[in-house]
Design a protein around this motif. Structure first.
Motif, PDB file in Angstrom:
ATOM      1  N   VAL A   1      52.313  42.409  47.516  1.00  0.00           N
ATOM      2  CA  VAL A   1      51.989  41.967  46.152  1.00  0.00           C
ATOM      3  C   VAL A   1      53.103  41.054  45.659  1.00  0.00           C
ATOM      4  O   VAL A   1      54.281  41.296  45.947  1.00  0.00           O
ATOM      5  CB  VAL A   1      51.897  43.194  45.194  1.00  0.00           C
ATOM      6  CG1 VAL A   1      51.437  42.766  43.809  1.00  0.00           C
ATOM      7  CG2 VAL A   1      50.997  44.285  45.749  1.00  0.00           C
ATOM      8  N   LEU A   2      52.727  40.012  44.938  1.00  0.00           N
ATOM      9  CA  LEU A   2      53.745  39.199  44.257  1.00  0.00           C
ATOM     10  C   LEU A   2      53.446  39.223  42.770  1.00  0.00           C
ATOM     11  O   LEU A   2      52.350  38.818  42.351  1.00  0.00           O
ATOM     12  CB  LEU A   2      53.741  37.763  44.786  1.00  0.00           C
ATOM     13  CG  LEU A   2      54.419  37.562  46.135  1.00  0.00           C
ATOM     14  CD1 LEU A   2      54.195  36.135  46.644  1.00  0.00           C
ATOM     15  CD2 LEU A   2      55.923  37.858  46.064  1.00  0.00           C
ATOM     16  N   CYS A   3      54.379  39.726  41.985  1.00  0.00           N
ATOM     17  CA  CYS A   3      54.230  39.750  40.535  1.00  0.00           C
ATOM     18  C   CYS A   3      55.017  38.573  39.967  1.00  0.00           C
ATOM     19  O   CYS A   3      56.213  38.423  40.242  1.00  0.00           O
ATOM     20  CB  CYS A   3      54.756  41.054  39.967  1.00  0.00           C
ATOM     21  SG  CYS A   3      53.834  42.484  40.564  1.00  0.00           S
ATOM     22  N   VAL A   4      54.315  37.747  39.213  1.00  0.00           N
ATOM     23  CA  VAL A   4      54.917  36.492  38.745  1.00  0.00           C
ATOM     24  C   VAL A   4      54.584  36.303  37.260  1.00  0.00           C
ATOM     25  O   VAL A   4      53.659  36.941  36.734  1.00  0.00           O
ATOM     26  CB  VAL A   4      54.384  35.282  39.576  1.00  0.00           C
ATOM     27  CG1 VAL A   4      54.596  35.507  41.070  1.00  0.00           C
ATOM     28  CG2 VAL A   4      52.918  34.993  39.291  1.00  0.00           C
ATOM     29  N   PRO A   5      55.298  35.401  36.576  1.00  0.00           N
ATOM     30  CA  PRO A   5      54.959  35.130  35.180  1.00  0.00           C
ATOM     31  C   PRO A   5      53.507  34.654  35.049  1.00  0.00           C
ATOM     32  O   PRO A   5      52.988  33.979  35.947  1.00  0.00           O
ATOM     33  CB  PRO A   5      55.936  34.004  34.795  1.00  0.00           C
ATOM     34  CG  PRO A   5      57.074  34.154  35.748  1.00  0.00           C
ATOM     35  CD  PRO A   5      56.466  34.641  37.026  1.00  0.00           C
ATOM     36  N   SER A   6      52.875  34.976  33.924  1.00  0.00           N
ATOM     37  CA  SER A   6      51.448  34.660  33.723  1.00  0.00           C
ATOM     38  C   SER A   6      51.132  33.199  34.021  1.00  0.00           C
ATOM     39  O   SER A   6      50.100  32.880  34.616  1.00  0.00           O
ATOM     40  CB  SER A   6      51.036  34.959  32.282  1.00  0.00           C
ATOM     41  OG  SER A   6      51.268  36.300  32.010  1.00  0.00           O
ATOM     42  N   LEU A   7      52.040  32.334  33.591  1.00  0.00           N
ATOM     43  CA  LEU A   7      51.804  30.896  33.750  1.00  0.00           C
ATOM     44  C   LEU A   7      51.700  30.475  35.224  1.00  0.00           C
ATOM     45  O   LEU A   7      51.084  29.461  35.550  1.00  0.00           O
ATOM     46  CB  LEU A   7      52.976  30.154  33.088  1.00  0.00           C
ATOM     47  CG  LEU A   7      52.791  28.709  32.696  1.00  0.00           C
ATOM     48  CD1 LEU A   7      51.636  28.565  31.714  1.00  0.00           C
ATOM     49  CD2 LEU A   7      54.069  28.181  32.049  1.00  0.00           C
ATOM     50  N   LEU A   8      52.293  31.261  36.103  1.00  0.00           N
ATOM     51  CA  LEU A   8      52.283  30.926  37.539  1.00  0.00           C
ATOM     52  C   LEU A   8      51.103  31.562  38.282  1.00  0.00           C
ATOM     53  O   LEU A   8      50.863  31.266  39.457  1.00  0.00           O
ATOM     54  CB  LEU A   8      53.603  31.379  38.197  1.00  0.00           C
ATOM     55  CG  LEU A   8      54.773  30.399  38.187  1.00  0.00           C
ATOM     56  CD1 LEU A   8      55.084  29.899  36.795  1.00  0.00           C
ATOM     57  CD2 LEU A   8      56.007  31.025  38.803  1.00  0.00           C
ATOM     58  N   LEU A   9      50.382  32.434  37.600  1.00  0.00           N
ATOM     59  CA  LEU A   9      49.312  33.178  38.293  1.00  0.00           C
ATOM     60  C   LEU A   9      48.206  32.284  38.860  1.00  0.00           C
ATOM     61  O   LEU A   9      47.780  32.492  40.002  1.00  0.00           O
ATOM     62  CB  LEU A   9      48.731  34.254  37.368  1.00  0.00           C
ATOM     63  CG  LEU A   9      49.602  35.508  37.245  1.00  0.00           C
ATOM     64  CD1 LEU A   9      49.134  36.379  36.086  1.00  0.00           C
ATOM     65  CD2 LEU A   9      49.596  36.304  38.546  1.00  0.00           C
ATOM     66  N   PRO A  10      47.710  31.287  38.110  1.00  0.00           N
ATOM     67  CA  PRO A  10      46.651  30.452  38.711  1.00  0.00           C
ATOM     68  C   PRO A  10      47.119  29.779  40.006  1.00  0.00           C
ATOM     69  O   PRO A  10      46.386  29.769  41.000  1.00  0.00           O
ATOM     70  CB  PRO A  10      46.342  29.423  37.615  1.00  0.00           C
ATOM     71  CG  PRO A  10      46.728  30.126  36.339  1.00  0.00           C
ATOM     72  CD  PRO A  10      47.936  30.945  36.701  1.00  0.00           C
ATOM     73  N   ALA A  11      48.339  29.271  40.017  1.00  0.00           N
ATOM     74  CA  ALA A  11      48.856  28.629  41.238  1.00  0.00           C
ATOM     75  C   ALA A  11      48.996  29.653  42.363  1.00  0.00           C
ATOM     76  O   ALA A  11      48.681  29.369  43.523  1.00  0.00           O
ATOM     77  CB  ALA A  11      50.208  27.972  40.941  1.00  0.00           C
ATOM     78  N   LEU A  12      49.433  30.855  42.007  1.00  0.00           N
ATOM     79  CA  LEU A  12      49.603  31.897  43.036  1.00  0.00           C
ATOM     80  C   LEU A  12      48.246  32.306  43.609  1.00  0.00           C
ATOM     81  O   LEU A  12      48.087  32.433  44.830  1.00  0.00           O
ATOM     82  CB  LEU A  12      50.304  33.122  42.431  1.00  0.00           C
ATOM     83  CG  LEU A  12      50.531  34.281  43.395  1.00  0.00           C
ATOM     84  CD1 LEU A  12      51.582  33.909  44.443  1.00  0.00           C
ATOM     85  CD2 LEU A  12      50.968  35.544  42.665  1.00  0.00           C
ATOM     86  N   LEU A  13      47.267  32.488  42.738  1.00  0.00           N
ATOM     87  CA  LEU A  13      45.937  32.898  43.213  1.00  0.00           C
ATOM     88  C   LEU A  13      45.329  31.838  44.112  1.00  0.00           C
ATOM     89  O   LEU A  13      44.684  32.144  45.115  1.00  0.00           O
ATOM     90  CB  LEU A  13      45.040  33.206  42.016  1.00  0.00           C
ATOM     91  CG  LEU A  13      45.381  34.564  41.375  1.00  0.00           C
ATOM     92  CD1 LEU A  13      44.999  34.596  39.912  1.00  0.00           C
ATOM     93  CD2 LEU A  13      44.703  35.692  42.145  1.00  0.00           C
ATOM     94  N   LYS A  14      45.556  30.578  43.756  1.00  0.00           N
ATOM     95  CA  LYS A  14      45.020  29.484  44.579  1.00  0.00           C
ATOM     96  C   LYS A  14      45.704  29.475  45.954  1.00  0.00           C
ATOM     97  O   LYS A  14      45.051  29.406  46.993  1.00  0.00           O
ATOM     98  CB  LYS A  14      45.281  28.161  43.848  1.00  0.00           C
ATOM     99  CG  LYS A  14      44.411  27.046  44.308  1.00  0.00           C
ATOM    100  CD  LYS A  14      44.514  25.858  43.369  1.00  0.00           C
ATOM    101  CE  LYS A  14      43.938  24.646  44.070  1.00  0.00           C
ATOM    102  NZ  LYS A  14      44.490  23.400  43.579  1.00  0.00           N
ATOM    103  N   ALA A  15      47.020  29.599  45.932  1.00  0.00           N
ATOM    104  CA  ALA A  15      47.771  29.522  47.190  1.00  0.00           C
ATOM    105  C   ALA A  15      47.544  30.735  48.089  1.00  0.00           C
ATOM    106  O   ALA A  15      47.719  30.657  49.300  1.00  0.00           O
ATOM    107  CB  ALA A  15      49.267  29.357  46.888  1.00  0.00           C
TER     108      ALA A  15
END
Ligand code: PGA
Length: 258
Positions: A43-57
């Motif tokens: 799991v990678l927990c990241v700031p909300s603003l980074l979540l769309p990029a993380l989900l895409k990647a």
């Protein structure tokens, strides 16, 4: 770790580090270094603003996305807040709650932590519930009292069925970001204490199935020993999750810990 009854989880906590444009290169590097067979839930927990990029990647990968915080409210006039519904709609599977940095710098109370957990489980997001004692509390012999209080408050009113969504992370405050890790014995003692408490609150089956993580200066060198403890089911990793090479070594260490 006891793989027979529960999931091993290694969760990174990026905190307020990295930017959206750094997400893809990070994930590409991590994927090239990850163990080929699934050793644990990653799991990678990241700031909300980074979540769309993380989900895409991370699409079509074995990496699950997690938030670092959530609102205690369902929706409405709460400027700047991010709701559990928003996280769930994006495809977020986990969310850290009650981290000591939020308790300390944002005055988050146990009641607020409980309200956030209720929001998360209502939206089928797995809360990673952080609990931990200060150095003063440890030196005064109050570690388990503090932990029990935090666990009980966090899970107040929780229905048995919803507990299976929850993950607890034992994070001694004196070990976070300090380079001073709890010894494997200290980590095991508290994680085992948490499981005993959960057994008294929810019964043996629930206690056996609950994943309890250790967090606080966990890194590639000390992960194997910590993860070899019977009640340490994984890690919540801050600093050492920022570099794919280091983080992937911790993922590999879960192989040894089983
Ligand atoms: P650390 O942070 O690994 O940098 O100590 C852990 C955490 O705060 O979750």
């Amino acid at each position: 770790m006891n793989r027979k009854y529960r999931k091993a989880i290694i969760a990174g906590n990026w905190k307020m580090n990295m930017t959206a444009s750094e997400v893809r290169p990070y994930i590409e590097e991590l994927r090239s270094l990850m163990p080929r067979t699934k050793t644990c839930e990653t799991v990678l927990c990241v700031p909300s603003l980074l979540l769309p990029a993380l989900l895409k990647a991370t699409k079509e990968s074995r990496i699950a996305a997690g938030g670092e915080d959530v609102s205690s409210h369902e929706s409405g006039a709460y400027t700047g807040e991010v709701s559990a519904a928003m996280l769930s709609d994006l495809g977020v599977k986990y969310c850290i709650v009650g981290h000591s940095e939020r308790r300390q710098y944002h005055q988050e109370s146990d009641a607020l932590v409980n309200a956030k957990i209720r929001q998360l489980v209502a939206h089928s997001i797995n809360p990673i519930i952080c609990v931990g004692e200060t150095l003063e509390q440890r030196e005064a012999g109050l570690t388990m009292d503090r932990i029990a209080y935090e666990v009980k408050s966090a899970l107040y009113g929780m229905e048995d069925l919803r507990l299976r969504h929850c993950v607890i992370a034992y994070e001694p405050i004196w070990a976070i970001g300090t380079g001073r890790t709890a010894t494997a014995e200290q980590a095991e003692e508290v994680c085992c204490g948490i499981r005993t408490l959960i057994r008294s609150m929810f019964g043996a089956r629930q206690a056996r199935a609950l994943s309890i993580l250790y967090g606080g200066s966990m890194n590639a060198e000390n992960a194997e020993e910590l993860l070899a403890q019977p009640d340490v089911d994984g890690g919540l990793i801050g600093g050492a999750s920022l570099k794919p090479a280091e983080f992937s070594k911790i993922l590999k260490a879960t192989d040894q810990g089983q």
